[in-house]
Design a protein around this motif. Structure first.
Motif, mmCIF file in Angstrom:
data_model
loop_
_atom_site.group_PDB
_atom_site.id
_atom_site.type_symbol
_atom_site.label_atom_id
_atom_site.label_comp_id
_atom_site.label_asym_id
_atom_site.label_seq_id
_atom_site.Cartn_x
_atom_site.Cartn_y
_atom_site.Cartn_z
ATOM 1 N N TYR A 1 24.873 -12.255 16.276
ATOM 2 C CA TYR A 1 24.633 -11.942 17.691
ATOM 3 C C TYR A 1 24.105 -13.189 18.393
ATOM 4 N N SER B 1 17.076 -16.621 13.406
ATOM 5 C CA SER B 1 17.666 -16.837 14.732
ATOM 6 C C SER B 1 17.611 -18.330 15.027
ATOM 7 N N VAL C 1 23.693 -12.305 30.319
ATOM 8 C CA VAL C 1 24.183 -11.317 29.347
ATOM 9 C C VAL C 1 25.634 -10.872 29.641
ATOM 10 N N GLY D 1 16.372 -10.206 21.873
ATOM 11 C CA GLY D 1 16.558 -11.113 20.741
ATOM 12 C C GLY D 1 15.480 -12.172 20.664
ATOM 13 N N CYS E 1 19.186 -17.907 19.710
ATOM 14 C CA CYS E 1 18.433 -17.569 20.922
ATOM 15 C C CYS E 1 18.103 -18.790 21.782
ATOM 16 N N ALA F 1 22.393 -5.738 27.841
ATOM 17 C CA ALA F 1 21.856 -6.269 26.581
ATOM 18 C C ALA F 1 21.627 -5.126 25.600
ATOM 19 N N ASN G 1 16.837 -12.722 26.007
ATOM 20 C CA ASN G 1 15.540 -13.377 25.889
ATOM 21 C C ASN G 1 14.692 -12.860 27.046
ATOM 22 N N LYS H 1 22.049 -9.875 22.882
ATOM 23 C CA LYS H 1 20.693 -9.435 23.218
ATOM 24 C C LYS H 1 20.150 -10.364 24.286
ATOM 25 N N SER I 1 21.514 -14.320 21.813
ATOM 26 C CA SER I 1 20.518 -13.790 22.732
ATOM 27 C C SER I 1 20.344 -14.811 23.857
#
Ligand code: PEP
Ligand code: MG
Length: 871
Positions: free
Chosen positions: A852, A765, A860, A558, A832, A554, A539, A537, A854
């Motif tokens: 995942y 996260s 990405v 995230g 993240c 993406a 940011n 994902k 981010s």
């Protein structure tokens, strides 16, 4: 007994590059394929390592083995080394496992001496050719074996030509070369106090030893350091029968790629020189002709070359870089290898090879280095231009790209200059949310303070703008509008060029090439997605960044940092009013205004995402970051809020903290002023309801993320309040929607008690920026001052804000993942922090079991590729 010290070309294969080196293993492979390769053998890397281990003593056994292989070459060629009538001449070339241009030692025409040169003359009927070969041997042998400066020979050749009034080497006659041979032999005597060795076996032994030793010369060692090549590999030496490209106008030599190494365009790409030997092409003495010219000059040779290069490309399943020589219209292949190429070419060739059915998509993905994505998306300086560029200062490579422009020291000036059409580079000590308008218009951002996770770095990466952060050596005087480094002072308007990929700032304007190959990237990213096992994902929070993130692959957002939404004059002003509020009532008016701004943003966000995941983080930074700093701003705020300047200053003082990063920020703000988070949550839910109502079949599940949680109690208390706010909205609107409330893992205590927090959090996260800061106790804003020293003294291998610290921070993360998954395996855990976009860190993060990562939009595709490559 000797094993693996000398191997005939006919005995090896391409899989043996450890032992035979790249060149040797490919010569063996081509021999196996029955291609026209001059006969020869390889002295292996093991022989080299043994020689170096035995204090550079050539063993009798190795000498004997070499002699036996020469003898078998003599049988095959029906020539003899040192024969006065029909001498065998050989080339001696180094070749390690990985191509090392810094070490390329080559000696051609070995075997010539005062006697055999006569034999060669007789045999070819061409004294000019024979003596040209001899002088080349003297020159190369002098350089490689005896360390005689090449220029000593070149100077004599130039001197001789000018004496004779010749413009080029072509005009040199047999007797000219003959005279020059005598001159060269004298140079030998003068420098080494020994005559040039006449015994071909002595020549051969000395040449082989010199190539072995070249493994440890300075330039080879430096090259290995730079390219992460192990010192323990050693080099092989290839001995091969000479074929002559300098044998008149029916001969020549050249290099060609099976596809264009710069653009990836299909078709042979290369050049050649008639009547020349290998090094003439590289030396640039004569200008080579494009390979297409060969078609008209020697059509049958050209056709044969096309056929062979096609065959080699199919066999190796990759673009080949081929060296060839033509002797009397007879084609020989002297080398093939996978061609080095630009990022654009690498992507294009991979796509073509898949389309042509030569490799699979999965193979294509494995071939692309994730760092190449950067070159594809961001501008890069032209390499040639960088050689002479003057470095002004260096810092951290915070956001990749290349840009040139005029420097400005305040956001306001930058904005004005940009409105006048100037290309602007913003230089600040550090940036703050207030600088955003200046940052947006800048081609590049430079700061003298702050690290890889500083405001400038994070924001620039998000926008895909080039940034060098933490240039400690620059003294930035924002008042005098000047920057000084290394005794040089630059003033407002001066031109600099910024390389965000290397962290270098140059003086003056350096040309760069744009990187905008989105199409190529999209194809590879889509293939990579099919192989990727964890999600990627982005940011992002602004519409532009969200669009970029989605375009780059993406699967959702995230981390949307809501504080970034308070940037901009109007919004920051309302924020300030809210911070100044002394009563609950006074708080509500600016909060309601802010809620409208937020709702507008969230509506856009949900609409753009069209049902894709969206994690929105509530306000994180300490409030003082939003307060005015300059006198003018303070006065403006005082006027607008009917307060005195003194009152505003008092409030600023009140909010001042000794250690703001450890202070009143994140969820702590909400514990003292819950209204802020309540407003944000209401804005999120109301806008989600509105967008969901408009879009049929649109499922929006907002994920609300609370920063800086350290205990279950904090999380529970906040969660209950926020759930309550949401329930009230549902009953007011008579509408419901699914939502999640989760938290970041950025406080070590949260990692250690994660199973308890999991009881009251729907998702997690990792905020590795803060987690690294708090685990190491290194301030993320100030560590730039000393991390360099730690690295120099080898106390730290790398900056833990750039690459995850697996041992410390990583250990905490493992604990947290295990605890959470043990409590409930279905709870999703992301990352993240900035390391979420770093390929090296991603490999580790994937291993510890996160669901995942981010990262900023431009990172990405490389992240997806890295994940796809890790099985
Ligand atoms: C973090 O701490 O890693 C994070 C993502 O949050 P921020 O950088 O905004 O503090
Ligand atoms: Mg954080």
């Amino acid at each position: 007994m000797l094993v693996n010290y000398v191997i005939d070309f006919s005995e090896g294969s391409k899989e043996q590059s450890d032992l035979l080196g790249g060149k040797g293993s490919n010569l063996a492979e081509m021999t196996k394929l029955k291609l026209p390769v001059p006969t020869g053998f390889t002295i292996t890397t093991e022989a080299c390592l043994d020689y170096l281990k035995q204090k550079e003593q050539m063993s009798d056994e190795l000498n004997l083995e070499i002699r036996q292989h020469i003898e078998s070459m003599e049988k095959r060629t029906k020539k003899r080394l040192g024969d006065a009538v029909d001498p065998l001449l050989v080339s001696v070339r180094s070749g390690s496992k990985f191509s090392m241009p810094g070490m390329m030692d080559t000696i051609l025409n070995l075997g010539l001496n005062d006697e055999t040169v006569l034999g060669l003359t007789q045999k070819t009927g061409d004294a000019r050719f024979a003596y040209d070969c001899y002088r080349r041997l003297l020159q190369m042998f002098g350089d490689v074996v005896c360390g005689i400066d090449k220029n000593r020979f070149e100077e004599q050749l130039d001197f001789y030509k000018s004496k004779k009034g010749y413009q080029s080497d072509i005009e040199m006659q047999a007797e000219d070369w003959q005279e020059l041979v005598a001159v060269y032999k004298n140079i030998f005597l003068e420098v080494t106090h020994q005559a040039f060795p006449q015994d071909p076996y002595e020549q051969l032994q000395l040449a082989v030893e010199a190539v072995f030793r070249s493994w440890n010369n300075r330039r080879a060692i430096t090259y290995r350091r730079l390219h992460d090549i192990s010192d323990s590999l050693g080099t092989a030496v290839n001995i091969q029968e000479m074929v002559f490209g300098n044998f008149g106008l029916d001969s020549g030599t050249g290099v060609a790629f099976t596809r264009n190494p710069a653009t990836g365009e299909k078709g042979i790409f290369g050049e050649f020189l008639l009547n020349a030997q290998g090094e003439d092409v590289v030396a640039g003495i004569r200008t080579p002709q494009p390979i297409s010219k060969l078609e008209s000059l020697m059509p049958e040779v050209y056709q044969e070359f096309l056929t062979l290069s096609h065959l080699l490309e199919r066999h190796y399943k990759d673009m080949q870089d081929i060296e060839f020589t033509i002797e009397n219209r007879q084609l020989y292949l002297l080398q093939t290898r996978n061609g080095k190429r630009t990022a654009k070419s690498a992507f294009k060739v991979c796509i073509q090879l898949v389309e042509e059915g030569i490799i699979s998509k999965a193979e294509a993905i494995q071939r692309i280095n994730p760092t190449m994505v950067t070159q594809l998306l961001h501008p890069v300086f032209e390499l040639d231009q960088l050689k002479n560029a003057e470095v002004f200062a260096t810092g951290l490579p915070a956001s990749p790209g290349a840009a040139s422009g005029n420097i400005y020291f305040t956001a306001e000036r930058a904005k004005q200059a940009s409105e006048q059409g100037e290309k602007v580079i913003l230089i600040r000590q550090e940036t703050s949310p207030e600088d955003i308008e200046g940052m947006v218009v800048s081609e590049a951002i430079v700061t003298s303070r702050g690290g890889m996770t500083s405001h400038a770095a994070v924001v620039a990466r998000g926008m895909g703008v080039c940034c060098v952060a933490g240039c400690e050596e620059i003294y930035v005087d924002e008042f005098l509008e000047q920057a000084t480094a290394g005794g040089i002072t630059l003033h407002q308007g001066d031109v600099v060029s910024v390389d965000g990929t290397t962290g270098t700032i140059y003086r003056g304007d350096i040309p760069y090439v744009e990187g905008d190959e989105w199409q190529l990237l999209e194809t590879i990213t889509n293939w990579a997605k099919e192989e990727a096992t964890i999600g990627v994902k982005a940011n992002a929070e602004t519409p532009a960044d969200i669009k970029t993130a989605l375009k780059l692959g993406a699967e959702g957002i995230g981390l949307a940092r809501t504080e970034h939404m308070f940037f901009g004059e109007e919004r920051i002003f309302e924020m300030r009013k809210m911070i100044l509020a002394e009563s609950e009532d006074a708080l509500m008016a600016p909060l309601n205004q802010l809620k409208e701004f937020q709702k507008e943003d969230f509506r856009t966000m949900f609409t753009l995402l069209n049902g894709k995941a969206c994690t929105i983080r509530l306000l994180d930074p300490p409030l003082h970051e939003f307060l005015p700093q300059t006198e003018a701003e303070i006065t403006h705020l005082a006027d607008a809020t009917q307060r005195t300047v003194g009152e505003i200053k008092h409030r600023i003082e009140e909010l001042h903290e000794q250690n703001p990063m450890l202070g009143h920020r994140g969820c702590r703000l909400a514990v003292t002023t819950p209204q802020i988070y309540e407003m944000q949550v209401a804005a999120i839910i109301e806008s989600a309801l509105e967008v969901a109502q408009k879009g049929k079949d649109l499922t929006i599940i907002p994920e609300i993320m609370i920063p800086l949680i350290g205990s279950q109690e904090e999380m529970r208390w906040l969660r209950e309040r926020l759930d309550q706010t949401i329930q009230t909205i549902f009953s007011e609107k008579n509408q419901v929607i699914s939502y999640k409330i989760g938290t970041m893992l950025e406080i070590p205590r949260a990692c250690l008690t994660a199973e308890k927090i999991a009881e009251v959090a729907d998702f997690f996260s990792f905020g590795t920026n803060d987690l690294t800061q708090l685990t190491y106790g290194f301030s993320r804003d100030d560590s730039g001052k000393f991390i360099g020293a730690y690295q120099q003294k080898q106390l730290l291998k790398e900056d833990p804000f750039q690459h995850i610290d697996e041992e410390g921070v990583g250990a905490l993360m493992r604990i947290a993942v295990d605890k959470i998954k043990h409590f409930d395996p279905s709870i999703k855990i992301g990352v993240c922090g900035e390391v979420g976009g770093d390929p090296q860190s991603i490999r580790f993060l994937k291993k510890i079991g996160v669901d995942y990562i981010s990262c900023s939009p431009y990172r990405v595709p490389a992240a997806i590729l890295t994940i796809a490559q890790e099985k």
